[in-house]
Design a protein around this motif. Structure first.
Motif, PDB file in Angstrom:
ATOM      1  N   ILE A  17      -8.192  11.952  -2.374  1.00 54.78           N
ATOM      2  CA  ILE A  17      -7.575  11.582  -3.643  1.00 54.78           C
ATOM      3  C   ILE A  17      -6.443  10.605  -3.343  1.00 54.78           C
ATOM      4  O   ILE A  17      -5.571  10.889  -2.513  1.00 54.78           O
ATOM      5  N   GLU A  18      -6.475   9.464  -3.987  1.00 54.51           N
ATOM      6  CA  GLU A  18      -5.368   8.503  -3.898  1.00 54.51           C
ATOM      7  C   GLU A  18      -4.191   9.104  -4.663  1.00 54.51           C
ATOM      8  O   GLU A  18      -4.310   9.436  -5.841  1.00 54.51           O
ATOM      9  N   MET A  19      -3.054   9.265  -4.002  1.00 54.25           N
ATOM     10  CA  MET A  19      -1.940  10.010  -4.587  1.00 54.25           C
ATOM     11  C   MET A  19      -0.845   9.157  -5.232  1.00 54.25           C
ATOM     12  O   MET A  19       0.075   9.706  -5.818  1.00 54.25           O
ATOM     13  N   HIS A  20      -0.918   7.845  -5.105  1.00 53.24           N
ATOM     14  CA  HIS A  20       0.218   7.062  -5.588  1.00 53.24           C
ATOM     15  C   HIS A  20      -0.248   5.655  -5.931  1.00 53.24           C
ATOM     16  O   HIS A  20      -0.032   4.720  -5.179  1.00 53.24           O
ATOM     17  N   CYS A  21      -0.881   5.518  -7.052  1.00 52.70           N
ATOM     18  CA  CYS A  21      -1.418   4.221  -7.467  1.00 52.70           C
ATOM     19  C   CYS A  21      -0.575   3.668  -8.613  1.00 52.70           C
ATOM     20  O   CYS A  21      -0.317   4.358  -9.598  1.00 52.70           O
ATOM     21  N   LYS A  22      -0.133   2.428  -8.471  1.00 51.69           N
ATOM     22  CA  LYS A  22       0.667   1.791  -9.520  1.00 51.69           C
ATOM     23  C   LYS A  22      -0.204   0.877 -10.368  1.00 51.69           C
ATOM     24  O   LYS A  22      -1.170   0.295  -9.890  1.00 51.69           O
ATOM     25  N   THR A  23       0.173   0.750 -11.638  1.00 51.90           N
ATOM     26  CA  THR A  23      -0.515  -0.151 -12.556  1.00 51.90           C
ATOM     27  C   THR A  23       0.448  -1.263 -12.980  1.00 51.90           C
ATOM     28  O   THR A  23       1.616  -1.277 -12.587  1.00 51.90           O
ATOM     29  N   LYS A  24      -0.037  -2.133 -13.819  1.00 49.14           N
ATOM     30  CA  LYS A  24       0.815  -3.232 -14.305  1.00 49.14           C
ATOM     31  C   LYS A  24       1.919  -2.731 -15.239  1.00 49.14           C
ATOM     32  O   LYS A  24       2.806  -3.485 -15.615  1.00 49.14           O
ATOM     33  N   TYR A  25       1.886  -1.448 -15.590  1.00 44.40           N
ATOM     34  CA  TYR A  25       2.920  -0.872 -16.457  1.00 44.40           C
ATOM     35  C   TYR A  25       4.114  -0.344 -15.663  1.00 44.40           C
ATOM     36  O   TYR A  25       5.081   0.149 -16.234  1.00 44.40           O
ATOM     37  N   SER A  26       4.063  -0.448 -14.344  1.00 46.04           N
ATOM     38  CA  SER A  26       5.149  -0.015 -13.480  1.00 46.04           C
ATOM     39  C   SER A  26       6.367  -0.911 -13.700  1.00 46.04           C
ATOM     40  O   SER A  26       6.241  -2.127 -13.818  1.00 46.04           O
ATOM     41  N   ALA A  27       7.543  -0.313 -13.745  1.00 47.57           N
ATOM     42  CA  ALA A  27       8.774  -1.072 -13.995  1.00 47.57           C
ATOM     43  C   ALA A  27       9.058  -2.094 -12.896  1.00 47.57           C
ATOM     44  O   ALA A  27       9.687  -3.109 -13.155  1.00 47.57           O
ATOM     45  N   ASP A  28       8.580  -1.842 -11.683  1.00 48.27           N
ATOM     46  CA  ASP A  28       8.846  -2.793 -10.602  1.00 48.27           C
ATOM     47  C   ASP A  28       7.820  -3.924 -10.534  1.00 48.27           C
ATOM     48  O   ASP A  28       7.946  -4.819  -9.713  1.00 48.27           O
ATOM     49  N   LYS A  29       6.822  -3.885 -11.395  1.00 46.45           N
ATOM     50  CA  LYS A  29       5.799  -4.948 -11.505  1.00 46.45           C
ATOM     51  C   LYS A  29       5.109  -5.231 -10.173  1.00 46.45           C
ATOM     52  O   LYS A  29       4.728  -6.354  -9.883  1.00 46.45           O
ATOM     53  N   GLU A  30       4.916  -4.183  -9.332  1.00 42.30           N
ATOM     54  CA  GLU A  30       4.269  -4.364  -8.035  1.00 42.30           C
ATOM     55  C   GLU A  30       2.753  -4.498  -8.122  1.00 42.30           C
ATOM     56  O   GLU A  30       2.122  -4.923  -7.182  1.00 42.30           O
ATOM     57  N   SER A  31       2.161  -4.089  -9.218  1.00 42.19           N
ATOM     58  CA  SER A  31       0.706  -4.129  -9.336  1.00 42.19           C
ATOM     59  C   SER A  31       0.293  -4.966 -10.543  1.00 42.19           C
ATOM     60  O   SER A  31       0.913  -4.900 -11.595  1.00 42.19           O
ATOM     61  N   THR A  32      -0.745  -5.731 -10.356  1.00 41.34           N
ATOM     62  CA  THR A  32      -1.313  -6.493 -11.469  1.00 41.34           C
ATOM     63  C   THR A  32      -2.805  -6.185 -11.624  1.00 41.34           C
ATOM     64  O   THR A  32      -3.487  -6.838 -12.394  1.00 41.34           O
ATOM     65  N   ILE A  33      -3.291  -5.194 -10.879  1.00 39.91           N
ATOM     66  CA  ILE A  33      -4.714  -4.861 -10.898  1.00 39.91           C
ATOM     67  C   ILE A  33      -5.063  -4.138 -12.194  1.00 39.91           C
ATOM     68  O   ILE A  33      -4.349  -3.233 -12.635  1.00 39.91           O
ATOM     69  N   ASP A  34      -6.147  -4.522 -12.784  1.00 33.76           N
ATOM     70  CA  ASP A  34      -6.660  -3.916 -14.008  1.00 33.76           C
ATOM     71  C   ASP A  34      -7.014  -2.445 -13.755  1.00 33.76           C
ATOM     72  O   ASP A  34      -7.561  -2.091 -12.708  1.00 33.76           O
ATOM     73  N   ILE A  35      -6.716  -1.574 -14.703  1.00 28.80           N
ATOM     74  CA  ILE A  35      -6.956  -0.140 -14.559  1.00 28.80           C
ATOM     75  C   ILE A  35      -8.435   0.155 -14.325  1.00 28.80           C
ATOM     76  O   ILE A  35      -8.796   0.971 -13.469  1.00 28.80           O
ATOM     77  N   GLU A  36      -9.310  -0.511 -15.055  1.00 30.74           N
ATOM     78  CA  GLU A  36     -10.744  -0.274 -14.864  1.00 30.74           C
ATOM     79  C   GLU A  36     -11.165  -0.634 -13.442  1.00 30.74           C
ATOM     80  O   GLU A  36     -11.938   0.094 -12.808  1.00 30.74           O
ATOM     81  N   THR A  37     -10.629  -1.715 -12.907  1.00 29.95           N
ATOM     82  CA  THR A  37     -10.937  -2.125 -11.536  1.00 29.95           C
ATOM     83  C   THR A  37     -10.446  -1.083 -10.539  1.00 29.95           C
ATOM     84  O   THR A  37     -11.143  -0.747  -9.575  1.00 29.95           O
ATOM     85  N   ILE A  38      -9.245  -0.558 -10.768  1.00 27.82           N
ATOM     86  CA  ILE A  38      -8.695   0.488  -9.894  1.00 27.82           C
ATOM     87  C   ILE A  38      -9.636   1.689  -9.872  1.00 27.82           C
ATOM     88  O   ILE A  38      -9.975   2.216  -8.808  1.00 27.82           O
ATOM     89  N   LEU A  39     -10.076   2.121 -11.046  1.00 28.85           N
ATOM     90  CA  LEU A  39     -10.951   3.297 -11.128  1.00 28.85           C
ATOM     91  C   LEU A  39     -12.304   3.048 -10.459  1.00 28.85           C
ATOM     92  O   LEU A  39     -12.799   3.899  -9.712  1.00 28.85           O
ATOM     93  N   TRP A  40     -12.904   1.889 -10.701  1.00 29.91           N
ATOM     94  CA  TRP A  40     -14.186   1.567 -10.062  1.00 29.91           C
ATOM     95  C   TRP A  40     -14.035   1.511  -8.549  1.00 29.91           C
ATOM     96  O   TRP A  40     -14.873   2.044  -7.811  1.00 29.91           O
ATOM     97  N   ASN A  41     -12.978   0.868  -8.059  1.00 31.81           N
ATOM     98  CA  ASN A  41     -12.762   0.770  -6.612  1.00 31.81           C
ATOM     99  C   ASN A  41     -12.588   2.142  -5.973  1.00 31.81           C
ATOM    100  O   ASN A  41     -13.142   2.416  -4.913  1.00 31.81           O
ATOM    101  N   ALA A  42     -11.815   3.000  -6.602  1.00 32.00           N
ATOM    102  CA  ALA A  42     -11.597   4.345  -6.069  1.00 32.00           C
ATOM    103  C   ALA A  42     -12.914   5.125  -6.023  1.00 32.00           C
ATOM    104  O   ALA A  42     -13.222   5.795  -5.036  1.00 32.00           O
ATOM    105  N   LYS A  43     -13.677   5.029  -7.079  1.00 33.94           N
ATOM    106  CA  LYS A  43     -14.960   5.732  -7.133  1.00 33.94           C
ATOM    107  C   LYS A  43     -15.922   5.187  -6.076  1.00 33.94           C
ATOM    108  O   LYS A  43     -16.592   5.939  -5.377  1.00 33.94           O
ATOM    109  N   GLU A  44     -15.986   3.872  -5.937  1.00 39.54           N
ATOM    110  CA  GLU A  44     -16.863   3.258  -4.940  1.00 39.54           C
ATOM    111  C   GLU A  44     -16.430   3.594  -3.511  1.00 39.54           C
ATOM    112  O   GLU A  44     -17.256   3.631  -2.605  1.00 39.54           O
ATOM    113  N   ASN A  45     -15.147   3.850  -3.313  1.00 41.78           N
ATOM    114  CA  ASN A  45     -14.642   4.261  -2.002  1.00 41.78           C
ATOM    115  C   ASN A  45     -14.808   5.756  -1.773  1.00 41.78           C
ATOM    116  O   ASN A  45     -14.232   6.314  -0.839  1.00 41.78           O
TER     117      ASN A  45
END
Length: 145
Positions: free
Chosen positions: A4-32
């Motif tokens: 289980i990936e325990m610490h994934c950030k989205t574009k809604y993070s206040a530090d703006k560290e991630s710009t990856i689309d949520i659907e892409t994150i979910l597909w990548n995690a599932k494929e991995n």
């Protein structure tokens, strides 16, 4: 081995560290072949309803997503013994979500974005993990005993 990936950030993070689309994150995690993922944005919980919506859409689109789990957390700046550290709070239930919202509202608006660790540790509705660095390796963590 499932993980289980325990610490994934989205574009809604206040530090703006991630710009990856949520659907892409979910597909990548599932494929991995991950069993699930916990989203933990920095100082923000505003992405949770959007994540839930995307996850439900994917479950309707692909039955195999129903075995994939998502969870929610938040990465907060915390203080321990007057030093600043990052704490990842994994929310266990709706009471935990309500509690973390109250703590974040109080401290992020009033007290320079530092949440005393004591505000986080005595709550059974979420789990706390610290992001440690070299300086913190000598930290007295007896407060967690």
């Amino acid at each position: 081995m499932q993980k289980i990936e325990m610490h994934c950030k989205t574009k809604y993070s206040a530090d703006k560290e991630s710009t990856i689309d949520i659907e892409t994150i979910l597909w990548n995690a599932k494929e991995n072949k991950e069993k699930g993922i916990i989203f933990a944005d920095k100082d923000s919980i505003v992405g949770f309803p959007i994540i839930e919506k995307v996850y439900n859409y994917l479950c309707e689109k692909d039955d195999s997503f129903k075995d994939f789990k998502i969870g929610y957390g938040v990465q907060l700046t915390s203080e321990i013994q007057d030093k600043e550290y990052e704490a990842v709070v994994v929310i266990k239930n709706n009471l935990g979500l309500s509690d973390i919202y109250k703590v974040m509202t109080k401290y992020l608006n009033e007290y320079e974005k530092k949440i005393p660790i004591k505000e986080l540790i005595d709550n059974d509705n979420f789990l706390i993990g610290l992001i440690l660095n070299e300086e913190s390796m000598n930290l007295d963590l007896s407060i967690f005993d």
